[in-house]
Design an enzyme around this catalytic site. Structure first.
Site, PDB file in Angstrom:
ATOM      1  N   THR A  78       8.621   4.140   5.838  1.00 39.26           N
ATOM      2  CA  THR A  78       7.561   4.781   6.609  1.00 39.26           C
ATOM      3  C   THR A  78       7.421   6.263   6.271  1.00 39.26           C
ATOM      4  O   THR A  78       8.386   6.896   5.827  1.00 39.26           O
ATOM      5  CB  THR A  78       7.888   4.626   8.116  1.00 39.26           C
ATOM      6  OG1 THR A  78       7.091   5.518   8.869  1.00 39.26           O
ATOM      7  CG2 THR A  78       9.340   4.968   8.419  1.00 39.26           C
ATOM      8  N   ASP A  79       6.257   6.817   6.556  1.00 37.81           N
ATOM      9  CA  ASP A  79       6.073   8.272   6.385  1.00 37.81           C
ATOM     10  C   ASP A  79       6.809   9.068   7.463  1.00 37.81           C
ATOM     11  O   ASP A  79       6.962  10.282   7.340  1.00 37.81           O
ATOM     12  CB  ASP A  79       4.580   8.636   6.375  1.00 37.81           C
ATOM     13  CG  ASP A  79       3.824   8.237   7.639  1.00 37.81           C
ATOM     14  OD1 ASP A  79       4.418   7.614   8.552  1.00 37.81           O
ATOM     15  OD2 ASP A  79       2.612   8.549   7.720  1.00 37.81           O
ATOM     16  N   GLU A  80       7.281   8.371   8.517  1.00 32.55           N
ATOM     17  CA  GLU A  80       7.926   9.098   9.621  1.00 32.55           C
ATOM     18  C   GLU A  80       9.243   9.739   9.192  1.00 32.55           C
ATOM     19  O   GLU A  80       9.745  10.631   9.865  1.00 32.55           O
ATOM     20  CB  GLU A  80       8.136   8.167  10.825  1.00 32.55           C
ATOM     21  CG  GLU A  80       6.826   7.562  11.288  1.00 32.55           C
ATOM     22  CD  GLU A  80       6.864   6.953  12.676  1.00 32.55           C
ATOM     23  OE1 GLU A  80       7.700   7.350  13.492  1.00 32.55           O
ATOM     24  OE2 GLU A  80       6.023   6.071  12.925  1.00 32.55           O
TER      25      GLU A  80
ATOM     26  N   LYS B 154      15.386   4.694   9.619  1.00 37.26           N
ATOM     27  CA  LYS B 154      14.667   4.345   8.393  1.00 37.26           C
ATOM     28  C   LYS B 154      15.047   5.307   7.261  1.00 37.26           C
ATOM     29  O   LYS B 154      15.188   4.902   6.110  1.00 37.26           O
ATOM     30  CB  LYS B 154      13.150   4.379   8.622  1.00 37.26           C
ATOM     31  CG  LYS B 154      12.607   3.298   9.526  1.00 37.26           C
ATOM     32  CD  LYS B 154      12.807   1.891   8.997  1.00 37.26           C
ATOM     33  CE  LYS B 154      11.947   1.579   7.790  1.00 37.26           C
ATOM     34  NZ  LYS B 154      12.058   0.129   7.409  1.00 37.26           N
TER      35      LYS B 154
ATOM     36  N   TYR C 112      14.178   6.014  15.518  1.00 34.75           N
ATOM     37  CA  TYR C 112      13.563   5.072  14.566  1.00 34.75           C
ATOM     38  C   TYR C 112      13.471   5.706  13.179  1.00 34.75           C
ATOM     39  O   TYR C 112      13.936   5.135  12.184  1.00 34.75           O
ATOM     40  CB  TYR C 112      12.171   4.654  15.055  1.00 34.75           C
ATOM     41  CG  TYR C 112      11.319   4.023  13.974  1.00 34.75           C
ATOM     42  CD1 TYR C 112      11.671   2.810  13.391  1.00 34.75           C
ATOM     43  CD2 TYR C 112      10.147   4.647  13.517  1.00 34.75           C
ATOM     44  CE1 TYR C 112      10.897   2.230  12.390  1.00 34.75           C
ATOM     45  CE2 TYR C 112       9.372   4.075  12.518  1.00 34.75           C
ATOM     46  CZ  TYR C 112       9.741   2.875  11.961  1.00 34.75           C
ATOM     47  OH  TYR C 112       8.975   2.306  10.952  1.00 34.75           O
TER      48      TYR C 112
HETATM   49  N1  LIG Z   1       3.731  -0.727  11.394  1.00 34.02           N
HETATM   50  C1  LIG Z   1       3.547   0.370  10.685  1.00 34.02           C
HETATM   51  O1  LIG Z   1       2.583   1.100  10.879  1.00 34.02           O
HETATM   52  C2  LIG Z   1       4.511   0.708   9.559  1.00 34.02           C
HETATM   53  C3  LIG Z   1       4.176   1.757   8.696  1.00 34.02           C
HETATM   54  C4  LIG Z   1       5.036   2.037   7.627  1.00 34.02           C
HETATM   55  C5  LIG Z   1       6.185   1.295   7.449  1.00 34.02           C
HETATM   56  N2  LIG Z   1       6.487   0.290   8.312  1.00 34.02           N
HETATM   57  C6  LIG Z   1       7.709  -0.498   8.057  1.00 34.02           C
HETATM   58  O2  LIG Z   1       7.293  -1.811   7.705  1.00 34.02           O
HETATM   59  C7  LIG Z   1       8.231  -2.767   8.162  1.00 34.02           C
HETATM   60  C8  LIG Z   1       7.536  -3.805   9.022  1.00 34.02           C
HETATM   61  O3  LIG Z   1       6.908  -3.146  10.136  1.00 34.02           O
HETATM   62  P1  LIG Z   1       6.131  -3.991  11.231  1.00 34.02           P
HETATM   63  O4  LIG Z   1       5.210  -3.058  11.913  1.00 34.02           O
HETATM   64  O5  LIG Z   1       5.600  -5.228  10.629  1.00 34.02           O
HETATM   65  O6  LIG Z   1       7.329  -4.355  12.214  1.00 34.02           O
HETATM   66  P2  LIG Z   1       7.418  -5.481  13.335  1.00 34.02           P
HETATM   67  O7  LIG Z   1       8.263  -4.889  14.413  1.00 34.02           O
HETATM   68  O8  LIG Z   1       6.072  -6.019  13.672  1.00 34.02           O
HETATM   69  O9  LIG Z   1       8.222  -6.666  12.633  1.00 34.02           O
HETATM   70  C9  LIG Z   1       9.582  -6.596  12.342  1.00 34.02           C
HETATM   71  C10 LIG Z   1      10.080  -8.006  12.042  1.00 34.02           C
HETATM   72  O10 LIG Z   1      11.477  -7.913  11.683  1.00 34.02           O
HETATM   73  C11 LIG Z   1      12.174  -8.940  12.352  1.00 34.02           C
HETATM   74  N3  LIG Z   1      13.577  -8.507  12.550  1.00 34.02           N
HETATM   75  C12 LIG Z   1      14.020  -7.517  13.353  1.00 34.02           C
HETATM   76  N4  LIG Z   1      15.362  -7.432  13.281  1.00 34.02           N
HETATM   77  C13 LIG Z   1      15.760  -8.376  12.381  1.00 34.02           C
HETATM   78  C14 LIG Z   1      17.027  -8.764  11.875  1.00 34.02           C
HETATM   79  N5  LIG Z   1      18.153  -8.162  12.262  1.00 34.02           N
HETATM   80  N6  LIG Z   1      17.081  -9.756  10.955  1.00 34.02           N
HETATM   81  C15 LIG Z   1      15.932 -10.384  10.551  1.00 34.02           C
HETATM   82  N7  LIG Z   1      14.718 -10.063  11.013  1.00 34.02           N
HETATM   83  C16 LIG Z   1      14.630  -9.062  11.916  1.00 34.02           C
HETATM   84  C17 LIG Z   1      11.441  -9.141  13.665  1.00 34.02           C
HETATM   85  O11 LIG Z   1      11.702 -10.423  14.242  1.00 34.02           O
HETATM   86  C18 LIG Z   1       9.992  -8.962  13.228  1.00 34.02           C
HETATM   87  O12 LIG Z   1       9.427 -10.186  12.810  1.00 34.02           O
HETATM   88  C19 LIG Z   1       9.305  -1.981   8.926  1.00 34.02           C
HETATM   89  O13 LIG Z   1      10.400  -1.802   8.046  1.00 34.02           O
HETATM   90  C20 LIG Z   1       8.637  -0.655   9.251  1.00 34.02           C
HETATM   91  O14 LIG Z   1       9.585   0.379   9.302  1.00 34.02           O
HETATM   92  C21 LIG Z   1       5.679  -0.030   9.365  1.00 34.02           C
END
Ligand SMILES: NC(=O)c1ccc[n+]([C@@H]2O[C@H](COP(=O)([O-])OP(=O)(O)OC[C@H]3O[C@@H](n4cnc5c(N)ncnc54)[C@H](O)[C@@H]3O)[C@@H](O)[C@H]2O)c1
Length: 357
Positions: free
Chosen positions: A129-131, A159, A155
Site C-alpha cells: 500500500t501507499d500508506e 505492511k 496497519y
Molecule cells: N483496499 C485497498 O485500497 C488497498 C490498497 C493498496 C493495497 N492494499 C493491499 O491489498 C491487499 C488486499 O486488500 P483488500 O482490500 O482486498 O483486503 P481485504 O481485507 O478485503 O481482504 C483480505 C483477505 O485476506 C484474508 N486473510 C486475512 N488474514 C489471513 C490469513 N492469516 N491467512 C489467509 N488469509 C487471510 C481475508 O479472509 C480476506 O479475504 C492487502 O495486502 C492490502 O494491504 C489494499
C-alpha cells in the site's frame, strides 16, 4: 505462467484479481484464504471449478503452505492476504502483526524453499500500500518508489515491515520478489466497512454518513480492475527486486467523494431529501494521515501500464454494482455471510470459520 497461487483471494482486491486472471489468461488459480470476517466466498461464485481451487487456511500455517507449494507447483504467488482496516489496527494491532508480518515471512520462507528446490522461474508479487510512505503535506510531490518509509498507523507499520521482509528475501536469498505499493482501491466486492461502500450503503438506507474530522483527508483512488491489470503486468514483465508504485492519478478529498456518492444515488434512487443532508462529522481517527498521492511513472515507463477507468466512470460503475448486488452486501450487514458457503470448491486445510464478525 500456468498455476498461480493467490493468498487472500476471498477479499476485495484478491477476488477481483482471481476473476481477472481467469478472464484475461489461461492460468489456473489456487486461492488460499482464511475467511476472516473480510473474506467472503460469495465474492467467488460462478468461477470455473476446473481453474479455481479454493483452500481455506492460514498463511501463518507453514506446514499447510509448504504442502500447497509441493502439490500445486505454482509458477508465481500473488500475496494479498492481510488484515487491512486501519480502524481495526488501532483497536487490535496484534492481529495485524501476526498476519501481515509473520504470515508474509511464512510465505517468503516456503516460496524460497520451493524456488531453491528446482523452480528458478518462480516469482513472488507482494501486494502493498501507499500508506507505508506516511502522509504528504499539501503541495508536496507524490510518492515515488524512493520516498522514505514513515508509516503512521499499526496497519501501515505492519505492511511496511512486510515490505522490508520481501525486499530482504530478494537481496539476501535471491528470491525473485516484486513489491507493489498501490493507492486506495474502490469497486465491486469491497467490504462495507471501507469509505466508499460504507457511505454508499448508508446513503441508500437513509442512515447517517459518518465523515472523519473535516473530511479533507486526500486519497488517490484507483478502480480495482486497474490495480489487477497492474499486478498481472508486474507479474509478467516486472524486474525481480523492483518496487512499483500504482495509482489512479485521481486525488480527491474524502468529503468530495461522499458528495459524489450522494449525488449519484440521488440521480438513480431519488429520496425525499438530498442525501448530502445525512452527512455527520465525527471525531477524527487518531494519527489520521492527511494526504496520499502516488507517482506511477515507473510502471508506466517500464511496463506500459496506465489506469484505464477514470474516477467518475469508476464511481458510477461501483454505485451501479452495489445497487444490482444488494444480496451480496445485505448478507454482510446481517452477518449471515459468515455461515454460508455458497458452493466454492474447497481443498485441504479446512478450518471452520468462527461465527459472528
Ligand atoms: N483496499 C485497498 O485500497 C488497498 C490498497 C493498496 C493495497 N492494499 C493491499 O491489498 C491487499 C488486499 O486488500 P483488500 O482490500 O482486498 O483486503 P481485504 O481485507 O478485503 O481482504 C483480505 C483477505 O485476506 C484474508 N486473510 C486475512 N488474514 C489471513 C490469513 N492469516 N491467512 C489467509 N488469509 C487471510 C481475508 O479472509 C480476506 O479475504 C492487502 O495486502 C492490502 O494491504 C489494499
Amino acid at each position: 505462467m500456468t498455476d498461480l497461487m493467490v493468498t487472500g483471494g476471498a477479499g476485495f482486491i484478491g477476488s477481483n484479481f482471481v476473476r481477472h486472471v481467469l478472464e484475461a489468461t489461461d492460468c489456473s488459480v489456487v486461492n488460499l484464504d482464511l475467511l476472516t470476517y473480510a473474506g467472503n466466498p460469495a465474492s467467488l461464485t460462478g468461477l470455473d471449478p476446473n481453474r479455481h481451487h479454493f483452500i481455506e487456511g492460514d498463511i501463518c500455517d507453514a506446514e499447510l503452505v509448504g504442502r500447497l507449494f509441493a502439490e500445486h507447483r505454482p509458477s508465481a504467488l500473488v500475496h494479498f492476504a492481510a488484515e487491512s482496516h486501519v480502524d481495526r489496527s488501532i483497536d487490535d494491532p496484534g492481529a495485524f502483526i501476526r498476519t501481515n508480518v509473520v504470515g508474509t515471512q511464512t510465505l517468503l520462507d516456503a516460496a524460497l524453499d520451493f524456488h531453491q528446490g528446482g523452480h528458478p522461474e518462480f516469482r513472488f508479487v507482494h501486494v502493498s500500500t501507499d500508506e507505508v510512505y506516511g502522509s504528504l503535506k499539501a503541495g508536496e510531490p507524490a510518492f515515488t518508489e524512493q520516498h522514505r518509509y514513515a508509516p503512521n498507523s499499526p496497519y501501515a507499520a505492519s505492511k511496511a515491515a512486510a515490505d522490508h521482509l520481501a525486499r530482504a528475501w530478494h537481496r539476501t536469498y535471491g528470491l525473485p520478489v516484486m513489491i507493489t505499493n498501490c493507492s486506495n482501491n474502490y469497486g465491486p466486492y469491497q467490504f462495507p466497512e471501507k469509505l466508499i461502500p460504507l457511505i454508499l450503503i448508508n446513503a441508500l438506507e437513509g442512515e447517517r454518513l459518518p465523515v472523519y474530522g473535516d473530511g479533507q483527508q486526500r486519497r488517490d483512488w484507483l478502480f480495482v480492475t486497474d490495480h489487477c491489470r497492474a499486478i498481472l503486468r508486474v507479474l509478467e514483465a516486472g524486474t525481480a527486486g523492483r518496487v512499483y508504485n500504482i495509482g489512479g492519478n485521481a486525488e480527491m478529498a474524502n468529503l468530495d467523494v461522499v458528495h459524489l456518492l450522494c449525488d449519484l444515488l440521488d440521480e438513480r434512487v431519488p429520496a425525499s431529501r438530498p442525501r448530502r443532508e445525512l452527512i455527520e462529522y465525527v471525531t477524527d481517527r487518531p494519527g489520521h494521515d492527511r494526504r496520499y498521492a502516488i507517482n506511477a511513472e515507473r510502471i508506466r515507463a517500464e511496463l506500459g501500464w496506465t489506469p484505464s477507468v477514470d474516477f467518475s466512470r469508476g464511481l458510477a460503475e461501483t454505485v451501479d454494482w452495489y445497487l444490482a448486488n444488494r444480496d451480496w452486501w445485505q448478507r454482510i450487514r446481517d452477518g449471515s455471510y459468515r455461515s454460508e458457503r455458497l458452493g466454492v470448491s474447497r481443498g485441504v486445510g479446512q478450518k471452520v470459520a468462527g461465527a459472528g464478525g
